[in-house]
Design an enzyme around this catalytic site. Structure first.
Site, PDB file in Angstrom:
ATOM      1  N   SER A   1       0.834  -1.201   0.000  1.00 39.05           N
ATOM      2  CA  SER A   1       0.000   0.000   0.000  1.00 39.05           C
ATOM      3  C   SER A   1       0.874   1.259   0.000  1.00 39.05           C
ATOM      4  O   SER A   1       1.664   1.453  -0.927  1.00 39.05           O
ATOM      5  CB  SER A   1      -0.953  -0.044   1.199  1.00 39.05           C
ATOM      6  OG  SER A   1      -1.954   0.933   1.082  1.00 39.05           O
TER       7      SER A   1
ATOM      8  N   ASP B   1     -10.241  -3.594  -5.093  1.00 36.86           N
ATOM      9  CA  ASP B   1      -9.328  -2.620  -4.492  1.00 36.86           C
ATOM     10  C   ASP B   1      -9.258  -1.398  -5.395  1.00 36.86           C
ATOM     11  O   ASP B   1      -9.025  -1.530  -6.609  1.00 36.86           O
ATOM     12  CB  ASP B   1      -7.946  -3.262  -4.328  1.00 36.86           C
ATOM     13  CG  ASP B   1      -6.902  -2.331  -3.734  1.00 36.86           C
ATOM     14  OD1 ASP B   1      -7.271  -1.234  -3.271  1.00 36.86           O
ATOM     15  OD2 ASP B   1      -5.709  -2.706  -3.725  1.00 36.86           O
TER      16      ASP B   1
ATOM     17  N   HIS C   1      -8.128  -4.905  -0.625  1.00 39.58           N
ATOM     18  CA  HIS C   1      -6.974  -4.138  -0.175  1.00 39.58           C
ATOM     19  C   HIS C   1      -6.635  -4.438   1.283  1.00 39.58           C
ATOM     20  O   HIS C   1      -7.505  -4.478   2.147  1.00 39.58           O
ATOM     21  CB  HIS C   1      -7.227  -2.631  -0.322  1.00 39.58           C
ATOM     22  CG  HIS C   1      -6.025  -1.814  -0.031  1.00 39.58           C
ATOM     23  ND1 HIS C   1      -5.034  -1.608  -0.958  1.00 39.58           N
ATOM     24  CD2 HIS C   1      -5.604  -1.178   1.101  1.00 39.58           C
ATOM     25  CE1 HIS C   1      -4.077  -0.873  -0.430  1.00 39.58           C
ATOM     26  NE2 HIS C   1      -4.390  -0.606   0.833  1.00 39.58           N
TER      27      HIS C   1
END
Length: 408
Positions: free
Chosen positions: A191, A348, A378
């Site tokens: 991320s 996501d 995610h």
């Protein structure tokens, strides 16, 4: 007593209404994901109330609660030596597996955690567990970077921390101290950590006098651009649990030290309209109709405004800075990147960031593996410890570690 019989069903109905979200049929562990999301939303709303009352910044409170809850989980670290150190002023946590026989040098991974540049820590059990398993499975030294967070600091300090710690570790004498093979080092992150890992790799590739360079980069559902908040994955997953589009936009605003009043204009791409001159040359670097496969594009169409607001880019110039948005790097920089792994999840908002980066790297001649999971979401890779033990987390983690094992 009669009132209780009325109140209890009403509370149950309200709770079910709050928890339930319509999810795509292929999402792994849907009810568990709904419960996780409902818990996170409730905590976030509480933190926003505290922020509104001016008692504390909502991200400070949220991170405190996350770390407090995380401390309740006990994670075994038998066989792995875990030490905290400081690399060029940046705190790190180092995971070292025991020596095996006459083996002299080990491979290594520099890992940068996610959390929107504002949350989590290398010391939380979620990342402690991931890095411990990586060290055990790969028989590798794992360096987990504890960069400073929003709101204590904003861009470019998170990037600077990650770069300083990585460059310090890449010094020959430091590698020798940890018995690391200089030719077998990977830079990785998930991320926002994937964002920092990609930006660090790009900068390292530009430094001609660097004695040691990473062999690989491995990016897990990375966030790589803030020019287009209407890519197909942003449109498709705008209300998905864990990371809805509005939350991702706010993370960007916090990271770039902006004002939340800009969120509405960012959401409709007013900052990259046709009359915003500085952004136009960069749009070709994330031309998703040309970069994404049809299975990702589906029936979505680009959102390109004729008239927008150049003032947004003036107030947030880092929107156009490749150190903040590595997808904006030029082709020459991309051509110098090491062999790359990009993991993406169908459900996501950041799916297309990773896929576009993989496509551009491949066009630049870099060997790339795009590892896409159709039923995952995610953040799933760190959710492998009860009560947030998702099958999606175990599968993505196994695939990621397998690639590292085969290529590092």
């Amino acid at each position: 007593m009669r009132a209780a019989w009325v109140l209890l069903p009403a509370l149950a109905a309200l709770s079910a209404y709050y928890v339930y979200l319509p999810l795509p049929g292929a999402v792994s562990d849907p009810w568990k994901l709904m419960l996780l999301d409902a818990t996170f939303r409730a905590v976030q709303q509480t933190c926003h109330l505290i922020h509104y009352l001016r008692l504390s910044h909502h991200l400070i409170v949220l991170n405190y609660l996350i770390c407090t809850f995380d401390k309740l989980k006990s994670v075994s670290s038998e066989g792995i030596k875990i030490t905290d150190a400081v690399f060029d002023g940046v705190e790190v946590r180092v995971f070292e597996p025991p020596a095996k026989g006459d083996e002299s040098l080990k491979r290594s991974v520099v890992y940068i955690h996610g959390g929107g540049w504002a949350l989590a820590s290398a010391r939380t059990s979620l990342y402690n567990n991931l890095c411990r398993i990586m060290a055990e499975s790969l028989n590798a030294v794992v360096v987990s970077v504890e960069y400073r967070l929003v709101p204590e600091v904003c861009f470019p300090e998170q990037y600077n921390d990650a770069l300083r710690a990585t460059k310090h570790f890449l010094q020959p004498d430091v590698l020798a101290e940890y018995s690391v093979d200089p030719s077998r080092i990977a830079i990785s992150g998930d991320s926002a950590g994937g964002n920092l890992a990609a930006a660090v790799c790009q900068q390292l590739s530009k430094e001609e006098d660097l004695p040691v360079r990473p062999k690989l980069q491995a990016l897990i559902y990375p966030v790589l651009q803030a020019l287009d908040f209407n890519t197909p994955s942003y449109q498709q997953n705008m209300n998905m649990p864990v990371l809805p589009r509005s939350v991702m936009v706010n993370y960007w605003i916090d990271y770039l030290s902006g004002d939340y009043e800009l969120a509405r204009e960012l959401l409709v791409n007013n900052h990259t309209a046709l009359d915003v001159g500085p952004a136009l040359p960069l749009r070709a670097r994330l031309d998703w109709p040309a970069l994404l496969p049809p299975s990702f594009q589906k029936s979505y169409r680009p959102v390109l405004q004729a008239r927008g607001s150049a003032a947004i880019v003036e107030r947030l110039p880092a929107l156009l800075d490749a150190r903040a948005a590595p997808l904006l790097a030029d082709d020459a920089t991309l051509a110098r990147q090491p062999r790359t792994y990009v993991l993406t999840c169908e459900n996501d908002v950041l799916r297309d960031d990773g896929a576009m980066y993989a496509a551009r790297l491949e066009r630049a001649g870099v060997p790339v593996t795009l590892d896409h999971f159709h039923d995952c979401f995610h953040g799933c890779m760190i959710f492998t410890v009860w009560p947030t033990d998702f099958s999606a987390g175990v599968r993505t983690r196994s695939s990621y570690i397998k690639w590292l094992d085969e290529n590092l």
